[in-house]
Scaffold this motif. Structure first.
Motif, PDB file in Angstrom:
ATOM      1  N   ARG A  66       0.839  -1.198   0.000  1.00 35.14           N
ATOM      2  CA  ARG A  66       0.000   0.000   0.000  1.00 35.14           C
ATOM      3  C   ARG A  66       0.876   1.250   0.000  1.00 35.14           C
ATOM      4  N   ILE A  67       0.548   2.194  -0.860  1.00 37.99           N
ATOM      5  CA  ILE A  67       1.253   3.475  -0.896  1.00 37.99           C
ATOM      6  C   ILE A  67       0.588   4.422   0.092  1.00 37.99           C
ATOM      7  N   ILE A  68       1.391   4.976   0.979  1.00 43.57           N
ATOM      8  CA  ILE A  68       0.906   5.914   1.984  1.00 43.57           C
ATOM      9  C   ILE A  68       1.131   7.348   1.517  1.00 43.57           C
ATOM     10  N   ALA A  69       2.283   7.599   0.943  1.00 40.99           N
ATOM     11  CA  ALA A  69       2.598   8.926   0.404  1.00 40.99           C
ATOM     12  C   ALA A  69       3.550   8.746  -0.766  1.00 40.99           C
ATOM     13  N   ALA A  70       3.489   9.673  -1.706  1.00 45.41           N
ATOM     14  CA  ALA A  70       4.354   9.595  -2.875  1.00 45.41           C
ATOM     15  C   ALA A  70       4.619  10.989  -3.418  1.00 45.41           C
ATOM     16  N   THR A  71       5.779  11.137  -4.007  1.00 43.23           N
ATOM     17  CA  THR A  71       6.134  12.349  -4.738  1.00 43.23           C
ATOM     18  C   THR A  71       7.081  11.942  -5.858  1.00 43.23           C
ATOM     19  N   ILE A  72       7.060  12.700  -6.917  1.00 38.16           N
ATOM     20  CA  ILE A  72       7.968  12.415  -8.027  1.00 38.16           C
ATOM     21  C   ILE A  72       8.567  13.724  -8.517  1.00 38.16           C
ATOM     22  N   ALA A  73       9.854  13.679  -8.778  1.00 38.82           N
ATOM     23  CA  ALA A  73      10.569  14.811  -9.377  1.00 38.82           C
ATOM     24  C   ALA A  73      11.144  14.284 -10.681  1.00 38.82           C
ATOM     25  N   ASP A  74      11.016  15.073 -11.729  1.00 37.75           N
ATOM     26  CA  ASP A  74      11.503  14.563 -13.005  1.00 37.75           C
ATOM     27  C   ASP A  74      12.334  15.589 -13.765  1.00 37.75           C
ATOM     28  N   THR A  75      13.114  15.047 -14.668  1.00 38.24           N
ATOM     29  CA  THR A  75      13.842  15.836 -15.646  1.00 38.24           C
ATOM     30  C   THR A  75      13.417  15.286 -17.005  1.00 38.24           C
ATOM     31  N   SER A  76      14.048  15.713 -18.051  1.00 35.26           N
ATOM     32  CA  SER A  76      13.649  15.226 -19.371  1.00 35.26           C
ATOM     33  C   SER A  76      13.996  13.757 -19.578  1.00 35.26           C
ATOM     34  N   GLU A  77      14.971  13.227 -18.836  1.00 37.63           N
ATOM     35  CA  GLU A  77      15.418  11.859 -19.083  1.00 37.63           C
ATOM     36  C   GLU A  77      15.051  10.851 -17.995  1.00 37.63           C
ATOM     37  N   TYR A  78      14.905  11.294 -16.762  1.00 41.90           N
ATOM     38  CA  TYR A  78      14.597  10.363 -15.677  1.00 41.90           C
ATOM     39  C   TYR A  78      13.834  11.089 -14.580  1.00 41.90           C
ATOM     40  N   ILE A 124       6.802  14.049  10.488  1.00 44.22           N
ATOM     41  CA  ILE A 124       6.422  14.890  11.616  1.00 44.22           C
ATOM     42  C   ILE A 124       4.964  15.286  11.485  1.00 44.22           C
ATOM     43  N   ASP A 125       4.232  15.084  12.563  1.00 43.54           N
ATOM     44  CA  ASP A 125       2.826  15.466  12.628  1.00 43.54           C
ATOM     45  C   ASP A 125       2.743  16.961  12.894  1.00 43.54           C
ATOM     46  N   THR A 126       1.988  17.663  12.082  1.00 39.14           N
ATOM     47  CA  THR A 126       1.837  19.100  12.253  1.00 39.14           C
ATOM     48  C   THR A 126       0.449  19.535  11.795  1.00 39.14           C
ATOM     49  N   GLN A 127       0.124  20.773  12.023  1.00 37.12           N
ATOM     50  CA  GLN A 127      -1.159  21.309  11.578  1.00 37.12           C
ATOM     51  C   GLN A 127      -1.099  21.584  10.077  1.00 37.12           C
ATOM     52  N   SER A 128      -2.258  21.613   9.450  1.00 32.27           N
ATOM     53  CA  SER A 128      -2.346  21.852   8.011  1.00 32.27           C
ATOM     54  C   SER A 128      -2.376  23.346   7.708  1.00 32.27           C
ATOM     55  N   SER A 129      -1.296  24.039   8.023  1.00 32.42           N
ATOM     56  CA  SER A 129      -1.228  25.465   7.712  1.00 32.42           C
ATOM     57  C   SER A 129       0.196  25.829   7.328  1.00 32.42           C
ATOM     58  N   PHE A 150       1.357  15.149   3.192  1.00 34.42           N
ATOM     59  CA  PHE A 150      -0.041  14.910   2.872  1.00 34.42           C
ATOM     60  C   PHE A 150      -0.856  15.337   4.071  1.00 34.42           C
ATOM     61  N   SER A 151      -2.095  15.682   3.802  1.00 39.06           N
ATOM     62  CA  SER A 151      -2.999  16.116   4.870  1.00 39.06           C
ATOM     63  C   SER A 151      -4.219  15.218   4.877  1.00 39.06           C
ATOM     64  N   LEU A 152      -4.702  14.974   6.084  1.00 40.72           N
ATOM     65  CA  LEU A 152      -5.864  14.123   6.260  1.00 40.72           C
ATOM     66  C   LEU A 152      -6.623  14.622   7.485  1.00 40.72           C
ATOM     67  N   LYS A 153      -7.841  15.059   7.283  1.00 42.13           N
ATOM     68  CA  LYS A 153      -8.694  15.502   8.387  1.00 42.13           C
ATOM     69  C   LYS A 153      -8.030  16.560   9.263  1.00 42.13           C
ATOM     70  N   GLY A 154      -7.455  17.588   8.641  1.00 43.24           N
ATOM     71  CA  GLY A 154      -6.854  18.683   9.389  1.00 43.24           C
ATOM     72  C   GLY A 154      -5.479  18.397   9.962  1.00 43.24           C
ATOM     73  N   ARG A 155      -4.977  17.222   9.757  1.00 45.72           N
ATOM     74  CA  ARG A 155      -3.670  16.811  10.260  1.00 45.72           C
ATOM     75  C   ARG A 155      -2.737  16.663   9.056  1.00 45.72           C
ATOM     76  N   LEU A 182       1.622   5.313  10.463  1.00 42.27           N
ATOM     77  CA  LEU A 182       1.279   5.657   9.077  1.00 42.27           C
ATOM     78  C   LEU A 182       0.456   4.551   8.426  1.00 42.27           C
ATOM     79  N   ILE A 183       0.798   3.318   8.706  1.00 40.82           N
ATOM     80  CA  ILE A 183       0.069   2.192   8.114  1.00 40.82           C
ATOM     81  C   ILE A 183      -1.368   2.188   8.580  1.00 40.82           C
ATOM     82  N   ASN A 184      -1.612   2.653   9.802  1.00 40.78           N
ATOM     83  CA  ASN A 184      -2.958   2.624  10.364  1.00 40.78           C
ATOM     84  C   ASN A 184      -3.809   3.850  10.029  1.00 40.78           C
ATOM     85  N   LEU A 185      -3.271   4.792   9.261  1.00 38.14           N
ATOM     86  CA  LEU A 185      -4.072   5.980   8.901  1.00 38.14           C
ATOM     87  C   LEU A 185      -5.207   5.609   7.974  1.00 38.14           C
TER      88      LEU A 185
END
Length: 141
Positions: free
Chosen positions: A30-42, A74-79, A103-108, A138-141
């Motif tokens: 299961r994917i919990i969070a993901a991000t991708i950065a790209d250039t023209s080749e990879y 780190i758990d923080t507020q969504s601001s 990522f944010s979920l329910k104000g967290r 994280l797995i239990n979110l």
């Protein structure tokens, strides 16, 4: 406390992202969070997953170039103010932020970040009494 993140180096080629994610889907990772950065080749796909060690082995067995890295969650507020305050703690301690995403979920919000020194970053977490999130949480979110 840190968590394991998988970084996958992907050719910027039509369908390659789907091929790689299908390897994990077939094994019910299961994917919990993901991000991708790209250039023209990879690109670099960074994943927080339910079973990072197993996912890493699956990728290796299929010749997918990947590595495991330690990042803070780190758990923080969504601001924006909360993000700024959090980042100031690290920069005031002389740490560089190599990258971050969240990522944010329910104000967290869960802020994932990597600094130039994990040991020093963990000391900032301790000194500032920041709330880190474990892989199990994280797995239990």
């Amino acid at each position: 406390m840190y968590i394991n993140q998988i970084s996958i180096f992907i050719e910027n080629k039509y369908g390659r992202l789907c091929e790689i994610l299908a390897l994990l889907a077939n094994e019910e990772i299961r994917i919990i969070a993901a991000t991708i950065a790209d250039t023209s080749e990879y690109g670099i796909l960074r994943l927080i997953v339910s079973e990072p060690q197993r996912a890493y082995r699956i990728l290796q067995a299929n010749s997918v170039p990947a590595n495991l890295a330690h990042v803070l969650a780190i758990d923080t507020q969504s601001s924006v103010d909360s993000f700024v305050q959090m980042l100031e703690y690290f920069t005031q301690s002389g740490l560089s932020i190599e990258y971050m995403y969240c990522f944010s979920l329910k104000g967290r919000s869960i802020l994932f970040l990597r600094t130039n020194s994990l040991a020093a970053a963990l000391e900032v977490v301790r000194q500032q009494n920041l709330e880190c999130v474990s892989e199990a949480d994280l797995i239990n979110l």
